[in-house]
Design a protein around this motif. Sequence first.
Motif, mmCIF file in Angstrom:
data_model
loop_
_atom_site.group_PDB
_atom_site.id
_atom_site.type_symbol
_atom_site.label_atom_id
_atom_site.label_comp_id
_atom_site.label_asym_id
_atom_site.label_seq_id
_atom_site.Cartn_x
_atom_site.Cartn_y
_atom_site.Cartn_z
ATOM 1 N N VAL A 89 0.826 -1.209 0.000
ATOM 2 C CA VAL A 89 0.000 0.000 0.000
ATOM 3 C C VAL A 89 0.861 1.260 0.000
ATOM 4 O O VAL A 89 0.518 2.256 -0.659
ATOM 5 C CB VAL A 89 -0.964 -0.004 1.206
ATOM 6 N N MET A 90 1.976 1.235 0.723
ATOM 7 C CA MET A 90 2.855 2.411 0.749
ATOM 8 C C MET A 90 3.382 2.716 -0.653
ATOM 9 O O MET A 90 3.459 3.876 -1.066
ATOM 10 C CB MET A 90 4.022 2.196 1.710
ATOM 11 N N VAL A 91 3.737 1.683 -1.407
ATOM 12 C CA VAL A 91 4.198 1.898 -2.779
ATOM 13 C C VAL A 91 3.065 2.479 -3.625
ATOM 14 O O VAL A 91 3.272 3.402 -4.424
ATOM 15 C CB VAL A 91 4.707 0.571 -3.389
ATOM 16 N N LEU A 92 1.847 1.961 -3.433
ATOM 17 C CA LEU A 92 0.697 2.459 -4.202
ATOM 18 C C LEU A 92 0.428 3.936 -3.919
ATOM 19 O O LEU A 92 -0.012 4.673 -4.808
ATOM 20 C CB LEU A 92 -0.546 1.629 -3.883
ATOM 21 N N MET A 93 0.683 4.383 -2.687
ATOM 22 C CA MET A 93 0.468 5.793 -2.352
ATOM 23 C C MET A 93 1.322 6.711 -3.231
ATOM 24 O O MET A 93 0.937 7.842 -3.521
ATOM 25 C CB MET A 93 0.786 6.055 -0.879
ATOM 26 N N GLY A 94 2.472 6.217 -3.642
ATOM 27 C CA GLY A 94 3.337 7.011 -4.501
ATOM 28 C C GLY A 94 2.786 7.163 -5.909
ATOM 29 O O GLY A 94 3.280 7.987 -6.687
ATOM 30 N N PHE A 95 1.744 6.371 -6.252
ATOM 31 C CA PHE A 95 1.123 6.460 -7.577
ATOM 32 C C PHE A 95 -0.258 7.106 -7.521
ATOM 33 O O PHE A 95 -1.027 7.010 -8.471
ATOM 34 C CB PHE A 95 1.011 5.059 -8.195
ATOM 35 N N ALA A 96 -0.578 7.745 -6.369
ATOM 36 C CA ALA A 96 -1.870 8.414 -6.239
ATOM 37 C C ALA A 96 -2.018 9.478 -7.326
ATOM 38 O O ALA A 96 -1.058 10.183 -7.664
ATOM 39 C CB ALA A 96 -2.003 9.040 -4.859
ATOM 40 N N THR A 97 -3.224 9.583 -7.863
ATOM 41 C CA THR A 97 -3.481 10.553 -8.938
ATOM 42 C C THR A 97 -4.256 11.767 -8.452
ATOM 43 O O THR A 97 -4.462 12.722 -9.213
ATOM 44 C CB THR A 97 -4.267 9.883 -10.071
ATOM 45 N N ARG A 106 -4.982 5.392 2.129
ATOM 46 C CA ARG A 106 -4.830 5.539 3.578
ATOM 47 C C ARG A 106 -5.909 4.724 4.308
ATOM 48 O O ARG A 106 -5.637 4.147 5.369
ATOM 49 C CB ARG A 106 -4.922 7.012 3.968
ATOM 50 N N LEU A 107 -7.103 4.689 3.754
ATOM 51 C CA LEU A 107 -8.167 3.851 4.311
ATOM 52 C C LEU A 107 -7.741 2.387 4.275
ATOM 53 O O LEU A 107 -7.882 1.649 5.259
ATOM 54 C CB LEU A 107 -9.447 4.051 3.508
ATOM 55 N N LEU A 108 -7.198 1.965 3.146
ATOM 56 C CA LEU A 108 -6.726 0.591 2.996
ATOM 57 C C LEU A 108 -5.560 0.304 3.934
ATOM 58 O O LEU A 108 -5.476 -0.775 4.528
ATOM 59 C CB LEU A 108 -6.311 0.358 1.535
ATOM 60 N N ASN A 109 -4.672 1.287 4.099
ATOM 61 C CA ASN A 109 -3.523 1.113 4.987
ATOM 62 C C ASN A 109 -3.968 0.884 6.427
ATOM 63 O O ASN A 109 -3.435 0.013 7.129
ATOM 64 C CB ASN A 109 -2.616 2.340 4.910
ATOM 65 N N GLY A 110 -4.958 1.665 6.874
ATOM 66 C CA GLY A 110 -5.473 1.465 8.217
ATOM 67 C C GLY A 110 -6.129 0.110 8.385
ATOM 68 O O GLY A 110 -6.036 -0.522 9.450
ATOM 69 N N THR A 111 -6.781 -0.367 7.329
ATOM 70 C CA THR A 111 -7.466 -1.655 7.383
ATOM 71 C C THR A 111 -6.492 -2.815 7.557
ATOM 72 O O THR A 111 -6.762 -3.754 8.323
ATOM 73 C CB THR A 111 -8.289 -1.869 6.098
#
Length: 402
Positions: A89-97, A106-111
Motif C-alpha cells: 500500500v505504501m508503494v501504491l500511495m506514490g502512484f496516487a493521482t 490511507r483507508l486501505l492502509n489502516g485496514t
Amino acid sequence: MEDWKKNLYILTASVFIVMSGMTMIIPFLPLYLQELGVTGHREVTIWAGLITGINFFSAFLVSPLWGRLADKHGRRLMVLRSGFGMAIVMVLMGFATGPWSLFFFRLLNGTISGFNPASIALVSTNTPKQHVGYALGILQAGSVAGTISGPLFGGLMAEVFGFRTIFNITGLFVAIAAVTVLLFVKEDFTRPETEEKTSTWQDFKKVAAIQPIPFIFVLVFIIQFSLIGLNPMVSLLVDELSGGTNSAFFAGLAVSVMGFANMTASPKLGKLTDRKGAQYVLFGSLIGAAVFSIPQAFVTELWQLIVMRFLVGLCLGGLLPAANTLIRKLSPNGMESRTYGFSNSFLFLGSMFGSMAGGLIASAVGIRGLFLIAALLQVIGVFIIYYRVIPKLREKRGCSSG
C-alpha cells in the motif's frame, strides 16, 4: 540466546523500521496534496485532516477482527500480514493521482495495518510472564524511536528524492522488516483444537466481563487522547512562545524531546513493572503525567515548555507498556490477541478523537486551556486506577491465594 529474547530484539528493530516508514510522510503530506492538485490553504488542511484520520478510523474498525484471526492462526502470521500488506500500500500511495485516491490508500492502509499491535501480542504471549513488562518496555522504545526518526528522515529524503519516491523507499523498508520477521522470528503457538463460533460482540462481552479489563481499555483511551492525540496542537503554543522565529524547528523539538524521554524510560519502567506490579507503575506514571501537564498551561518561556514535555515523556514511558502487561495477565486463555485487538481499538479511538477534538477545544478555551483539560483527564485516570483497577486486582490475588 533464548528464543523470546531473539524475538524481542528482532521485532524491536522491525517495529522501528515500520514506525519510521509510517511517520515519514507527516512532514510533507500537505505539500504532496498540493502536488496532487489540491489548492487553497483551507482545502489542503481539510484533506490532510481527513487523510490522517481515516487511517485511525479504519484501524479502529478492523482491529478486533485481526485479533480474532491471531488467536486462531497465530500472532506471527498477523505481523507478516500487516508488514507485507503495508509495504504494498505504501508503494501504491506514490502512484496516487489525486486526493481521493490517496484517501482510499490511507483507508486501505489502516485496514491492513497493525504491525506494532501484532508485535505486542506476539512478544507478550511468547515471553515468560516475569519478563513481560521489560519486553514490552523495550518494544515501546523501538516504536517511539521510529516515530521520532520517521518525520526527520522523511523531511530530509523528500528534499533529495521527491515526494513520490519516498513512498517507494518506505514500502521497501517495511518489506525488509517483514522478511526479517519471516526468516528469524519463531512463535510458540498451538492452534486451538475446538473453534467456538462467536461474534465480535460476544467476544467483547466475554473479555469485558473480566475485571478490571474494561477500566484498562478506558485508561488506554485517556492516555492516547490526552498525551498523543493532542500533540499537533503543541505547535501553536510553540509559535506563541518563540514569537514566530524558527517555530517549525522548535515544534519538532517539543514533540521529539517527549518521544526521546519516552524511549529512554520505557525499558527501565518495564523492569519496575515486573518487580513491583504493572498497576502501581501505571498509577505513578499517570500521576506524574498529570502533574507535569498542568505547568504547560502557564509557561512563559520556550525552555520551560520543553522541560515539561521531557518530564511528561518520562512518565509516558511507563503507561502503555504497563497497561499492555495488565492486559496480557488478565486476558482469557486463547483470547489474548482478541483482548489486545479491543484495546487497540480504544487506542486508535484516542488518537482519532484527540486529533479531531484538539482543534475544537483549543478554539474554545485556548491552547493553554487544552493542557489543563488533558491534565483533568489524566486525574480521572488516576482515580480509575486507584478505585477500580488496584482493588479488583487485589481481590483476584486474594481469591487465587485462597
